[in-house]
Design a protein around this motif. Structure first.
Motif, PDB file in Angstrom:
ATOM      1  N   SER A 267       0.841  -1.361   0.080  1.00 49.73           N
ATOM      2  CA  SER A 267       0.049  -0.058  -0.158  1.00 49.73           C
ATOM      3  C   SER A 267       0.983   1.192  -0.141  1.00 49.73           C
ATOM      4  N   CYS A 268       0.348   2.472  -0.702  1.00 51.19           N
ATOM      5  CA  CYS A 268       1.308   3.617  -0.800  1.00 51.19           C
ATOM      6  C   CYS A 268       0.026   4.583  -1.004  1.00 51.19           C
ATOM      7  N   VAL A 269       0.554   6.043  -1.052  1.00 51.64           N
ATOM      8  CA  VAL A 269      -0.129   7.142  -1.394  1.00 51.64           C
ATOM      9  C   VAL A 269      -0.811   7.109  -2.468  1.00 51.64           C
ATOM     10  N   GLU A 270      -0.422   6.225  -3.561  1.00 56.17           N
ATOM     11  CA  GLU A 270      -1.058   6.122  -4.889  1.00 56.17           C
ATOM     12  C   GLU A 270      -2.457   5.505  -4.917  1.00 56.17           C
ATOM     13  N   ASP A 271      -2.698   4.641  -3.823  1.00 53.50           N
ATOM     14  CA  ASP A 271      -3.868   3.974  -3.699  1.00 53.50           C
ATOM     15  C   ASP A 271      -5.042   4.740  -3.373  1.00 53.50           C
ATOM     16  N   LYS A 272      -6.221   4.484  -3.769  1.00 48.34           N
ATOM     17  CA  LYS A 272      -7.424   5.179  -3.398  1.00 48.34           C
ATOM     18  C   LYS A 272      -7.541   5.317  -1.820  1.00 48.34           C
ATOM     19  N   TYR A 273      -7.426   4.125  -1.285  1.00 47.82           N
ATOM     20  CA  TYR A 273      -7.457   3.913   0.287  1.00 47.82           C
ATOM     21  C   TYR A 273      -6.249   3.438   0.872  1.00 47.82           C
ATOM     22  N   MET A 274      -5.349   4.257   1.390  1.00 45.30           N
ATOM     23  CA  MET A 274      -4.133   3.844   2.037  1.00 45.30           C
ATOM     24  C   MET A 274      -4.477   2.877   3.241  1.00 45.30           C
ATOM     25  N   GLY A 289      -3.393  -3.378  14.376  1.00 42.81           N
ATOM     26  CA  GLY A 289      -4.810  -3.070  13.931  1.00 42.81           C
ATOM     27  C   GLY A 289      -4.560  -2.609  12.471  1.00 42.81           C
ATOM     28  N   LEU A 290      -5.571  -2.115  11.784  1.00 43.92           N
ATOM     29  CA  LEU A 290      -5.497  -1.817  10.373  1.00 43.92           C
ATOM     30  C   LEU A 290      -6.335  -0.521  10.164  1.00 43.92           C
ATOM     31  N   LEU A 291      -5.833   0.517   9.689  1.00 41.84           N
ATOM     32  CA  LEU A 291      -6.368   1.932   9.426  1.00 41.84           C
ATOM     33  C   LEU A 291      -6.445   1.887   7.748  1.00 41.84           C
ATOM     34  N   ARG A 292      -7.740   2.184   7.134  1.00 44.23           N
ATOM     35  CA  ARG A 292      -7.830   2.242   5.822  1.00 44.23           C
ATOM     36  C   ARG A 292      -8.268   3.854   5.774  1.00 44.23           C
ATOM     37  N   VAL A 293      -7.814   4.580   5.126  1.00 45.47           N
ATOM     38  CA  VAL A 293      -8.216   6.061   4.968  1.00 45.47           C
ATOM     39  C   VAL A 293      -7.753   6.700   3.601  1.00 45.47           C
ATOM     40  N   THR A 294      -8.515   7.679   3.158  1.00 49.13           N
ATOM     41  CA  THR A 294      -8.503   8.293   1.844  1.00 49.13           C
ATOM     42  C   THR A 294      -8.747   9.767   2.254  1.00 49.13           C
ATOM     43  N   GLN A 303     -10.790  19.831   2.034  1.00 49.62           N
ATOM     44  CA  GLN A 303     -10.533  18.539   2.164  1.00 49.62           C
ATOM     45  C   GLN A 303     -11.317  17.916   3.186  1.00 49.62           C
ATOM     46  N   PHE A 304     -11.255  16.744   3.244  1.00 50.21           N
ATOM     47  CA  PHE A 304     -11.788  15.732   4.284  1.00 50.21           C
ATOM     48  C   PHE A 304     -10.924  14.297   4.164  1.00 50.21           C
ATOM     49  N   VAL A 305     -11.232  13.535   5.185  1.00 51.24           N
ATOM     50  CA  VAL A 305     -10.975  12.244   5.388  1.00 51.24           C
ATOM     51  C   VAL A 305     -11.876  11.483   5.516  1.00 51.24           C
ATOM     52  N   GLU A 306     -12.089  10.152   4.923  1.00 54.45           N
ATOM     53  CA  GLU A 306     -12.866   9.000   5.400  1.00 54.45           C
ATOM     54  C   GLU A 306     -12.212   7.524   5.413  1.00 54.45           C
ATOM     55  N   GLY A 307     -12.912   6.750   5.918  1.00 50.37           N
ATOM     56  CA  GLY A 307     -12.219   5.442   6.148  1.00 50.37           C
ATOM     57  C   GLY A 307     -12.823   4.562   7.129  1.00 50.37           C
ATOM     58  N   SER A 308     -11.948   3.601   7.646  1.00 38.25           N
ATOM     59  CA  SER A 308     -12.313   2.700   8.594  1.00 38.25           C
ATOM     60  C   SER A 308     -10.952   2.104   9.700  1.00 38.25           C
ATOM     61  N   PHE A 309     -11.530   1.832  10.797  1.00 37.66           N
ATOM     62  CA  PHE A 309     -10.327   1.395  11.673  1.00 37.66           C
ATOM     63  C   PHE A 309     -10.561   0.129  12.371  1.00 37.66           C
ATOM     64  N   PRO A 319     -18.660  -3.071  18.107  1.00 41.92           N
ATOM     65  CA  PRO A 319     -18.108  -3.455  16.771  1.00 41.92           C
ATOM     66  C   PRO A 319     -16.472  -3.667  16.556  1.00 41.92           C
ATOM     67  N   VAL A 320     -16.246  -4.438  15.639  1.00 41.76           N
ATOM     68  CA  VAL A 320     -14.846  -4.853  15.411  1.00 41.76           C
ATOM     69  C   VAL A 320     -14.221  -3.662  14.634  1.00 41.76           C
ATOM     70  N   THR A 321     -14.781  -2.926  13.747  1.00 40.36           N
ATOM     71  CA  THR A 321     -14.350  -1.982  12.805  1.00 40.36           C
ATOM     72  C   THR A 321     -15.284  -0.714  12.792  1.00 40.36           C
ATOM     73  N   LEU A 322     -14.572   0.554  12.994  1.00 40.48           N
ATOM     74  CA  LEU A 322     -15.253   1.663  13.073  1.00 40.48           C
ATOM     75  C   LEU A 322     -15.331   2.280  11.484  1.00 40.48           C
ATOM     76  N   GLN A 323     -16.390   2.976  11.162  1.00 37.95           N
ATOM     77  CA  GLN A 323     -16.431   3.954   9.692  1.00 37.95           C
ATOM     78  C   GLN A 323     -16.328   5.139  10.356  1.00 37.95           C
ATOM     79  N   PHE A 324     -15.429   6.247   9.801  1.00 31.36           N
ATOM     80  CA  PHE A 324     -15.516   7.496  10.392  1.00 31.36           C
ATOM     81  C   PHE A 324     -15.263   8.461   9.081  1.00 31.36           C
ATOM     82  N   THR A 325     -15.537   9.808   9.372  1.00 29.95           N
ATOM     83  CA  THR A 325     -15.136  10.731   8.258  1.00 29.95           C
ATOM     84  C   THR A 325     -14.508  11.864   9.168  1.00 29.95           C
TER      85      THR A 325
END
Length: 362
Positions: A267-274, A289-294, A303-309, A319-325
């Motif tokens: 994974s890198c900054v070129e991906d839609k979701y890092m 753990g694992l953080l997915r964010v774009t 600008q804004f961020v969204e993803g899951s943690f 819940p195991v995973t949180l969705q956030f903005t």
């Protein structure tokens, strides 16, 4: 059998899954055995792992299969593992030999032959440079890798040998790629524009993700009642040099927390979701753990961020995973800005009325 001496000696303890696997037992077989709970197990860590003494496991296995029968099962397992290892090593050698041969052959291929085919223009350029024999090899290889290609070739074989005029009447959509008229030029132009647009979007996404550095105020969008409306923070100094002490994601409850340890895999900054690997200590043990964010932007360029943690640990029934903005720290949402501006207008109107009354009284 030397590698199984530790099993026959029966020293130490084993966790339940490994114990059943190593001694060929079932859950029912271990139901009447005494067990202990790991000393590191604590509050918030879920169901405890059972630890069985190896002496008890060995005794149970010999009762079930007999001493000779248990030794025979170990011997069979050893033979299976040796065979599996030999097959693995054989496949690895064959794969390495194929890759080595492929690299040598590809290195002898001309530069234009190693270019990827992206549209009809690149196909046409390749067809002009290839010999008839090379084109036949391409068709045969395509048919071998994709069986439907054979059916397609048979379906158009006779029609493809017709005159150009008749071919255009039967297959107008295909014919435009072989024609030199305006339609073919327009098709190639649209294809090039679509490709350029996709590349521009990817470049912009890379630019946005690269600029994620800073502090972000997060809001959980998951609808689970335990976490609904939960607020959090994401802090990243430099996305290219992460430090799990200074860079972290935290939702302030002592559970959904993680220090950013680095990118996951490729994974890198070129991906839609890092994707970032997170690490922290929970109840005395290391948790991953694992953080997915774009990073995105709205129509006004905000600008804004969204993803899951996924923190790697959580309370029972949470819940195991949180969705956030989230927005950058200090930036207000548009709705909040509108409310503030309306309040300013009301204050201004009240002040004007007060000054008018004071003037008239004077």
């Amino acid at each position: 059998m030397e590698r199984f001496n530790h099993i026959l000696k029966g020293n130490g303890s084993l966790e339940a899954p490994l114990a059943r696997q190593r001694y060929f037992l079932t859950t029912a077989d271990t139901a009447d055995l005494n067990y202990s709970i790991p000393p590191w197990h604590g509050w918030g860590m879920g169901r405890p792992t059972k630890l069985y003494k190896c002496q008890d496991l060995l005794k149970k296995a010999e009762e079930k299969y007999g001493k000779e029968g248990f030794l025979d099962k170990l011997l069979q397992k050893e033979q299976r593992e040796k065979k599996r290892q030999l097959n693995y090593e054989k496949k690895e050698k064959e794969q390495q030999a194929r890759e080595s041969k492929k690299q040598k052959l590809v290195s002898a291929c001309p530069e234009w032959g190693r270019q990827q085919l992206t549209d009809s223009a690149s196909v046409g350029a390749l067809a002009q440079k290839c010999s008839m024999e090379q084109l036949q090899q391409v068709l045969v290889l395509a048919a071998e890798k994709s069986p439907p290609v054979i059916a397609a070739l048979n379906a158009v074989k006779e029609e493809g040998l017709l005159t150009k005029k008749n071919f255009k009447e039967l297959h107008p959509k295909l014919a435009k790629y072989f024609a030199s008229d305006i339609n073919a030029d327009e098709a190639l132009k649209r294809s090039a524009e679509k490709h350029a647009q996709a590349e521009a979007c990817k470049a912009r996404q890379t630019e946005l993700n690269s600029g994620i550095g800073g502090e972000w105020e997060l809001s959980v969008t998951s609808t689970h009642p335990k976490v609904k409306g939960l607020k959090g923070e994401l802090k990243i100094d430099d996305v290219s040099m992460l430090d799990d002490y200074h860079d972290y994601i935290d939702f302030g409850d002592g559970i959904y927390f993680g220090g950013l340890d680095g990118f996951k895999g490729k994974s890198c900054v070129e991906d839609k979701y890092m994707q970032f690997v997170t690490k922290w200590k929970f109840c005395g043990r290391r948790v991953t753990g694992l953080l997915r964010v774009t990073v995105g932007e709205d129509g006004n360029g905000k600008q804004f961020v969204e993803g899951s943690f996924k923190a790697g640990a959580q309370e029972r029934n949470w819940p195991v995973t949180l969705q956030f903005t989230g927005n950058r720290k200090g930036e207000l949402d548009d709705d909040e800005d509108d409310d503030d501006s309306e309040g300013d207008e009301d204050d201004h109107e009240g002040l004007c009325a007060f000054l008018t009354d004071l003037e008239e009284a004077g």
